[in-house]
Structures are given as C-alpha cells and as structure tokens.
Motif scaffolding. Structure first.
Motif, PDB file in Angstrom:
ATOM      1  N   PRO A 156       0.872  -1.273   0.026  1.00  0.00           N
ATOM      2  CA  PRO A 156       0.247   0.258   0.391  1.00  0.00           C
ATOM      3  C   PRO A 156       1.210   1.215  -0.026  1.00  0.00           C
ATOM      4  N   GLU A 157       1.724   0.784   0.277  1.00  0.00           N
ATOM      5  CA  GLU A 157       2.983   2.803   0.649  1.00  0.00           C
ATOM      6  C   GLU A 157       3.310   2.506  -0.735  1.00  0.00           C
ATOM      7  N   ALA A 158       3.756   1.667  -1.012  1.00  0.00           N
ATOM      8  CA  ALA A 158       4.844   1.747  -2.807  1.00  0.00           C
ATOM      9  C   ALA A 158       3.440   2.080  -3.922  1.00  0.00           C
ATOM     10  N   PRO A 159       4.213   3.388  -4.757  1.00  0.00           N
ATOM     11  CA  PRO A 159       3.737   3.936  -5.952  1.00  0.00           C
ATOM     12  C   PRO A 159       2.463   2.471  -6.650  1.00  0.00           C
ATOM     13  N   ILE A 202      11.019   3.846  -2.941  1.00  0.00           N
ATOM     14  CA  ILE A 202      11.327   2.495  -2.412  1.00  0.00           C
ATOM     15  C   ILE A 202      11.007   1.613  -2.155  1.00  0.00           C
ATOM     16  N   ALA A 203      10.746   0.391  -2.475  1.00  0.00           N
ATOM     17  CA  ALA A 203       9.985  -0.779  -2.101  1.00  0.00           C
ATOM     18  C   ALA A 203      10.836  -2.064  -2.589  1.00  0.00           C
ATOM     19  N   VAL A 204      10.563  -2.634  -1.043  1.00  0.00           N
ATOM     20  CA  VAL A 204      10.872  -4.691  -1.227  1.00  0.00           C
ATOM     21  C   VAL A 204       9.467  -5.296  -1.704  1.00  0.00           C
ATOM     22  N   ALA A 205       9.484  -6.248  -2.131  1.00  0.00           N
ATOM     23  CA  ALA A 205       8.971  -7.050  -1.693  1.00  0.00           C
ATOM     24  C   ALA A 205       7.888  -7.420  -1.092  1.00  0.00           C
ATOM     25  N   ALA A 256       7.880 -10.568   0.840  1.00  0.00           N
ATOM     26  CA  ALA A 256       8.659 -11.801   1.243  1.00  0.00           C
ATOM     27  C   ALA A 256      10.561 -12.095   1.341  1.00  0.00           C
ATOM     28  N   TRP A 257      10.491 -10.278   1.149  1.00  0.00           N
ATOM     29  CA  TRP A 257      11.730 -10.145   0.933  1.00  0.00           C
ATOM     30  C   TRP A 257      12.417  -8.765   2.025  1.00  0.00           C
ATOM     31  N   GLN A 258      11.214  -8.095   3.013  1.00  0.00           N
ATOM     32  CA  GLN A 258      11.624  -7.274   3.880  1.00  0.00           C
ATOM     33  C   GLN A 258      11.977  -7.894   4.753  1.00  0.00           C
ATOM     34  N   ARG A 259      12.872  -6.930   6.236  1.00  0.00           N
ATOM     35  CA  ARG A 259      13.928  -7.458   7.021  1.00  0.00           C
ATOM     36  C   ARG A 259      15.330  -8.099   6.737  1.00  0.00           C
ATOM     37  N   ARG A 260      15.459  -8.300   6.079  1.00  0.00           N
ATOM     38  CA  ARG A 260      16.527  -8.495   5.155  1.00  0.00           C
ATOM     39  C   ARG A 260      17.890  -7.767   4.674  1.00  0.00           C
ATOM     40  N   GLY A 261      17.569  -6.720   4.839  1.00  0.00           N
ATOM     41  CA  GLY A 261      18.599  -5.671   4.293  1.00  0.00           C
ATOM     42  C   GLY A 261      19.255  -5.290   3.225  1.00  0.00           C
ATOM     43  N   VAL A 262      17.578  -5.842   2.014  1.00  0.00           N
ATOM     44  CA  VAL A 262      17.672  -5.382   0.816  1.00  0.00           C
ATOM     45  C   VAL A 262      17.852  -3.730   1.469  1.00  0.00           C
ATOM     46  N   GLY A 263      16.442  -3.229   1.444  1.00  0.00           N
ATOM     47  CA  GLY A 263      15.817  -2.061   1.209  1.00  0.00           C
ATOM     48  C   GLY A 263      17.451  -0.695   1.910  1.00  0.00           C
ATOM     49  N   ARG A 264      18.225  -1.074   2.513  1.00  0.00           N
ATOM     50  CA  ARG A 264      19.397  -0.344   3.118  1.00  0.00           C
ATOM     51  C   ARG A 264      20.454  -0.778   1.854  1.00  0.00           C
ATOM     52  N   ARG A 265      20.723  -1.682   1.405  1.00  0.00           N
ATOM     53  CA  ARG A 265      21.565  -2.153   0.332  1.00  0.00           C
ATOM     54  C   ARG A 265      20.860  -1.311  -1.305  1.00  0.00           C
ATOM     55  N   LEU A 273      13.759  13.095   0.953  1.00  0.00           N
ATOM     56  CA  LEU A 273      12.606  12.295   0.412  1.00  0.00           C
ATOM     57  C   LEU A 273      11.392  13.264   1.271  1.00  0.00           C
ATOM     58  N   GLU A 274      10.495  12.168   0.994  1.00  0.00           N
ATOM     59  CA  GLU A 274       8.795  12.908   1.763  1.00  0.00           C
ATOM     60  C   GLU A 274       8.289  10.949   2.342  1.00  0.00           C
ATOM     61  N   VAL A 275       7.947  10.859   3.395  1.00  0.00           N
ATOM     62  CA  VAL A 275       7.546   9.993   3.822  1.00  0.00           C
ATOM     63  C   VAL A 275       6.460  10.127   4.524  1.00  0.00           C
ATOM     64  N   ARG A 276       5.299   9.651   4.223  1.00  0.00           N
ATOM     65  CA  ARG A 276       4.204   9.483   5.554  1.00  0.00           C
ATOM     66  C   ARG A 276       4.776   9.412   7.330  1.00  0.00           C
ATOM     67  N   ALA A 297       8.582   2.263   9.146  1.00  0.00           N
ATOM     68  CA  ALA A 297       9.179   1.131   8.765  1.00  0.00           C
ATOM     69  C   ALA A 297      10.394   1.779   8.327  1.00  0.00           C
ATOM     70  N   ALA A 298      10.100   2.875   6.889  1.00  0.00           N
ATOM     71  CA  ALA A 298      10.918   3.433   6.054  1.00  0.00           C
ATOM     72  C   ALA A 298      11.984   4.099   7.042  1.00  0.00           C
ATOM     73  N   GLN A 299      10.947   4.729   8.203  1.00  0.00           N
ATOM     74  CA  GLN A 299      11.541   6.208   8.225  1.00  0.00           C
ATOM     75  C   GLN A 299      12.614   5.854   9.520  1.00  0.00           C
ATOM     76  N   ARG A 300      12.752   4.121   9.748  1.00  0.00           N
ATOM     77  CA  ARG A 300      13.801   3.736  10.488  1.00  0.00           C
ATOM     78  C   ARG A 300      14.790   3.841   9.791  1.00  0.00           C
ATOM     79  N   LEU A 301      14.692   3.302   8.205  1.00  0.00           N
ATOM     80  CA  LEU A 301      14.995   2.790   7.351  1.00  0.00           C
ATOM     81  C   LEU A 301      16.403   3.925   6.883  1.00  0.00           C
ATOM     82  N   TYR A 302      15.588   5.097   6.874  1.00  0.00           N
ATOM     83  CA  TYR A 302      16.463   5.865   6.227  1.00  0.00           C
ATOM     84  C   TYR A 302      17.127   6.598   7.119  1.00  0.00           C
ATOM     85  N   SER A 303      16.071   7.090   8.945  1.00  0.00           N
ATOM     86  CA  SER A 303      17.384   7.018  10.388  1.00  0.00           C
ATOM     87  C   SER A 303      18.508   6.143  10.211  1.00  0.00           C
TER      88      SER A 303
HETATM   89  C1  COA Z   1      10.565   0.106   4.433  1.00  0.00           C
HETATM   90  C2  COA Z   1      12.023  -0.399   3.069  1.00  0.00           C
HETATM   91  C3  COA Z   1      11.583  -0.073   1.740  1.00  0.00           C
HETATM   92  C4  COA Z   1      11.906  -1.099   4.085  1.00  0.00           C
HETATM   93  O1  COA Z   1      13.201  -2.213   3.603  1.00  0.00           O
HETATM   94  P1  COA Z   1      13.294  -3.626   4.227  1.00  0.00           P
HETATM   95  O2  COA Z   1      14.293  -4.067   3.020  1.00  0.00           O
HETATM   96  O3  COA Z   1      12.203  -4.226   4.417  1.00  0.00           O
HETATM   97  O4  COA Z   1      14.850  -2.892   5.313  1.00  0.00           O
HETATM   98  P2  COA Z   1      15.549  -3.116   5.570  1.00  0.00           P
HETATM   99  O5  COA Z   1      15.557  -5.212   5.808  1.00  0.00           O
HETATM  100  O6  COA Z   1      16.886  -3.071   4.567  1.00  0.00           O
HETATM  101  O7  COA Z   1      15.733  -2.687   7.082  1.00  0.00           O
HETATM  102  C5  COA Z   1      16.950  -1.533   7.352  1.00  0.00           C
HETATM  103  C6  COA Z   1      16.159  -1.259   9.203  1.00  0.00           C
HETATM  104  O8  COA Z   1      14.945  -0.515   8.912  1.00  0.00           O
HETATM  105  C7  COA Z   1      13.878  -0.481   9.578  1.00  0.00           C
HETATM  106  N1  COA Z   1      12.979  -1.678   9.377  1.00  0.00           N
HETATM  107  C8  COA Z   1      12.511  -2.332   8.283  1.00  0.00           C
HETATM  108  N2  COA Z   1      11.517  -2.500   8.326  1.00  0.00           N
HETATM  109  C9  COA Z   1      11.024  -2.318   9.129  1.00  0.00           C
HETATM  110  C10 COA Z   1       9.947  -2.702   9.803  1.00  0.00           C
HETATM  111  N3  COA Z   1       8.349  -3.372   9.638  1.00  0.00           N
HETATM  112  N4  COA Z   1       9.297  -1.955  10.893  1.00  0.00           N
HETATM  113  C11 COA Z   1      10.445  -0.936  12.012  1.00  0.00           C
HETATM  114  N5  COA Z   1      11.559  -1.254  11.722  1.00  0.00           N
HETATM  115  C12 COA Z   1      12.024  -2.081   9.922  1.00  0.00           C
HETATM  116  C13 COA Z   1      15.000  -1.799  10.451  1.00  0.00           C
HETATM  117  O9  COA Z   1      15.663  -0.998  11.507  1.00  0.00           O
HETATM  118  C14 COA Z   1      15.716  -1.960   9.598  1.00  0.00           C
HETATM  119  O10 COA Z   1      16.896  -2.854  10.462  1.00  0.00           O
HETATM  120  P3  COA Z   1      16.606  -4.142  11.588  1.00  0.00           P
HETATM  121  O11 COA Z   1      16.438  -5.005  10.195  1.00  0.00           O
HETATM  122  O12 COA Z   1      18.654  -4.754  11.142  1.00  0.00           O
HETATM  123  O13 COA Z   1      16.219  -3.479  12.275  1.00  0.00           O
HETATM  124  C15 COA Z   1      10.202  -1.612   2.523  1.00  0.00           C
HETATM  125  O14 COA Z   1       9.342  -2.166   4.354  1.00  0.00           O
HETATM  126  C16 COA Z   1       8.746  -1.318   1.723  1.00  0.00           C
HETATM  127  O15 COA Z   1       8.863  -2.090   0.584  1.00  0.00           O
HETATM  128  N6  COA Z   1       7.916  -1.065   2.357  1.00  0.00           N
HETATM  129  C17 COA Z   1       6.537  -0.965   1.864  1.00  0.00           C
HETATM  130  C18 COA Z   1       7.112   0.598   1.030  1.00  0.00           C
HETATM  131  C19 COA Z   1       7.464   1.962   1.222  1.00  0.00           C
HETATM  132  O16 COA Z   1       7.077   1.890   2.405  1.00  0.00           O
HETATM  133  N7  COA Z   1       8.213   2.286   0.961  1.00  0.00           N
HETATM  134  C20 COA Z   1       8.829   3.730   1.492  1.00  0.00           C
HETATM  135  C21 COA Z   1       7.637   4.833   0.941  1.00  0.00           C
HETATM  136  S1  COA Z   1       8.788   6.412   1.287  1.00  0.00           S
END
Ligand code: COA
Length: 166
Positions: free
Chosen positions: A28-31, A90-93, A95-104, A123-126, A131-137
């Motif tokens: 839902p958060e992806a375009p 930025i959007a991660v499928a 099944a692959w979330q929380r595995r470092g893909v977004g960070r990479r 960037l702008e984020v809701r 989840a996204a704000q933590r990744l960005y921080s």
């Molecule tokens: C936001 C998003 C891109 C993160 O991708 P990801 O591959 O899951 O992120 P990572 O595994 O690299 O996570 C990096 C860190 O971000 C934080 N994080 C990521 N997902 C989180 C979640 N669901 N809840 C809390 N923290 C989260 C954690 O601190 C995480 O580190 P950790 O797993 O060691 O605790 C992914 O959740 C996503 O695609 N969301 C839907 C689309 C979206 O919201 N895009 C951003 C719009 S602005």
C-alpha cells in the motif's frame, strides 16, 4: 542477508516493469503507477532519473524461501535536479523485507546519485510509515520538516528528510 542469497543492483529496464508493478501492487505504501507511467519514468526526458532494481540470486541454500522469489525483489526511483536528488520511491517485495535489501538498495542509489553529481538526497514519507523512517534514519537521513496534509487516501502529513552525499 541472513542466508546464502546475494543481492545485486542494476538499472531498471522496460522489461522489468511487469515484475516491479507486481511488487508494488502488494504494498500500500508503494506507488501504483500504470505501465505507461513507469515507461515515462524510464524514458521521459524532461526529468533526469535513476531507477534501480535489486535482484537476488538465492543459489541453493535458501531455506524457507526456496523457489519463492528470485530475480527482482526491490525497486527505487530517484529524480535529479542539479545537485539535489529526490527519492520518489523505494519498495521491497514483502517476502524479502527485513533482510537488508532496502538498506543495500538505498546505499547503492546514494552512491549512484553521488557519481552523477548530486550532493543531497531528499525525500518525503508518510508520518505513519515507521518502517521507512527507521530505514532512512539508519542510512543517515535526518528530519528537516513536515508538510501538513500532504498525502491523500488517507490524508496524512509528510515528514521531509534529507542527507548529504559523500
Ligand atoms: C521501507 C522498506 C523499503 C524497508 O525495506 P527492507 O528491505 O525491509 O529494509 P531493511 O531490511 O534494509 O531494514 C533496515 C532497517 O530498517 C528498519 N525497518 C525496516 N522495516 C521495518 C519494519 N517493518 N518495522 C520496523 N523497522 C523496520 C529496521 O531498523 C531495519 O533494520 P533491522 O532489520 O536490522 O532491525 C520496506 O518495508 C517497504 O518496501 N515498504 C513498503 C514501501 C514503502 O513504505 N516505501 C517507502 C515509501 S517512502
């Protein structure tokens, strides 16, 4: 990554649109851009953009994700105006979330932005998208302000974040 999977990044191409739309459709958060809009992203000349996809090659030791999802697992789109870059998505499928893909992927796109001359990524984020704000921080972004009621369906503030690039 916690298993034998390896992640790589490459420029998104037209043939990737279908898979990318599939990934975004479940998030839902992806375009929810149409195929035509994705094509504009890739080929439009009015705005310079960097669109990257992350691919995963799981090899054989893939445990519970065996056969689930290989190939493209994430996408990012960034626009560039002079020395400023703006992360459009930025959007991660799922099944692959929380595995470092977004960070990479974020690291890869920041590197690419710096290579083409950008000095700042914004960037702008809701406000509710923790989840996204933590990744960005973690990636070094800090909040620079808010835009009240910026988003629709549902209405919500946007948090603005940015970081300087090396
Ligand atoms: C936001 C998003 C891109 C993160 O991708 P990801 O591959 O899951 O992120 P990572 O595994 O690299 O996570 C990096 C860190 O971000 C934080 N994080 C990521 N997902 C989180 C979640 N669901 N809840 C809390 N923290 C989260 C954690 O601190 C995480 O580190 P950790 O797993 O060691 O605790 C992914 O959740 C996503 O695609 N969301 C839907 C689309 C979206 O919201 N895009 C951003 C719009 S602005």
């Amino acid at each position: 990554m916690t298993d034998a999977a390896t992640i790589q990044m490459k420029p998104m191409q037209a043939e990737d649109i279908e898979r990318v739309r599939e990934i975004c459709a479940r998030l839902p958060e992806a375009p929810q851009w149409t195929e035509w809009q994705w094509r504009q992203m890739l080929t439009g000349r009015e705005v310079q953009r960097i669109a990257l996809v992350a691919t995963v090659n799981t090899g054989e030791s893939i445990g519970k994700n065996a056969g689930a999802e290989t190939g493209i697992v994430a996408v990012s789109v960034t626009s560039l105006v002079l020395e400023d870059a703006e992360l459009e998505t930025i959007a991660v499928a799922g099944a692959w979330q929380r595995r470092g893909v977004g960070r990479r992927l974020l690291e890869g796109l920041m590197q690419r932005c710096a290579e083409v001359g950008a000095r700042r990524l914004m960037l702008e984020v809701r406000a509710s998208n923790q989840a996204a704000q933590r990744l960005y921080s973690i990636a070094g972004f800090t909040e620079t302000g808010r835009r009240p009621g910026y988003y629709r369906d549902p209405a919500e503030d946007a948090v603005r974040m940015e970081r300087w690039l090396a």
